[in-house]
Design an enzyme around this catalytic site. Structure first.
Site, PDB file in Angstrom:
ATOM      1  CD  GLU A 111      34.683  84.287 123.351  1.00 10.08           C
ATOM      2  OE1 GLU A 111      35.116  85.084 124.211  1.00 10.08           O
ATOM      3  OE2 GLU A 111      34.334  84.651 122.206  1.00 10.08           O
ATOM      4  CE  LYS A 135      38.612  85.643 123.309  1.00 14.20           C
ATOM      5  NZ  LYS A 135      38.742  86.772 122.391  1.00 14.20           N
TER       6      LYS A 135
END
Length: 297
Positions: free
Chosen positions: A176, A213
């Site tokens: 992420e 993400k």
């Protein structure tokens, strides 16, 4: 690795719920839920209250695997129980929802326009415990605030270095590198980020799999190459501070990108709601996020 869970995350229709606010963000999450700081006097009481909130969400009939593929947990939630079962087992067995674990220790100070992850010397032990608790994958967050090539490269290098450690432990890492939605050069950062991610993805072996993400891109479908990459199980999007309606609108313009929202999922929930009110508010959020995740071209 659980093959049916892998298949669900890779090809299932739905989104991933982020229930992993931790440390500094816990008081804010509780306050949004209507539990103010005078309701607890120490960290243990605070975490008990946040576990009650998460238990209420997870046990709600609106928290349904028809719409929700997976859920990201905080370490203390993993070690806590719901109806006598460890949270990940409850999710997998009672709800058929795939459990993930947030594994980072927060962000370092900003440097070169980015915030790397803090060092995490206890990660191997945490990954061992994650396996014992039947966790499928992990999540770790860095933040990009400026389109600084050197900084963005450092973020992605660190994410993949740790990602390989997680793959070796038999788990699927969610990488992420969040681009701050308020960044003045967000679109430029996203172009640099995409190239860096592709460089690392192309270097992975055929047995290595990751998830990504990412912030919803300024330019729709910027991340198509990442979504279609053979080493990427799924690309999910964070809400990043956008209100839910706006996050859903932006998300729906990106083919194949699904949500992994935190605040946008739980914004309308309140401790003082009756179960009927709570479940109705959660169902409305779940339905709208699901629609934005699947109603694409």
């Amino acid at each position: 690795m659980n093959n049916s869970q892998f298949e669900k995350i890779k090809n299932g229709k739905g989104f991933i719920a982020a229930l992993d606010q931790s440390g500094g963000s816990t008081p804010k999450a509780l306050a949004n839920y209507g539990v103010l700081e005078d309701a607890y006097s120490n960290e243990e009481e605070m975490f008990n209250l946040v576990h009650e909130m998460r238990t209420r969400i997870i046990t709600s009939p609106a928290f349904d695997s028809t719409y929700i593929l997976g859920a990201i947990l905080f370490e203390q939630t993993m070690d806590s129980k719901i109806e006598g079962m460890y949270t990940a087992d409850y999710l997998a067995e009672k709800k058929e929802i795939v459990p993930f674990l947030k594994v980072d220790k927060g962000l370092a100070e900003q440097s070169n326009g980015v915030q790397l992850m803090k060092p995490n010397p206890g990660l191997d032990k945490l990954l061992e415990r994650a396996n014992e608790r039947n966790i499928f994958g992990t999540k770790m967050r860095s933040v990009i605030k400026e389109a600084n090539p050197e900084g963005i490269k450092a973020v992605v290098d660190q994410q993949f270095e740790v990602g390989k450690q997680i793959i070796e432990a038999g788990l699927v890492p969610i990488i992420e590198p969040e681009v701050d939605i308020n960044s003045s050069d967000k679109e430029k950062s996203e172009e640099i980020l995409k190239d860096e991610l592709l460089n690392h993805l192309n270097d992975l072996s055929e047995t290595d799999n990751v998830m990504l993400k990412l912030s919803i891109p300024t330019k729709a479908n910027t991340y198509q190459e990442l979504i279609q990459h053979p080493r990427v199980v799924r690309v999910v999007a964070l809400s990043g501070g956008y209100p839910r309606v706006e996050a859903n609108e932006k998300l729906a313009k990106n083919d194949g990108l699904i949500a992994s929202f935190s605040r946008a999922l739980s914004d309308d929930l309140n401790v003082n709601q009756t179960d009927e009110e709570f479940n109705a508010a959660l169902k409305e959020a779940v339905d709208s996020i699901y629609d934005a995740s699947i109603n694409q071209k």
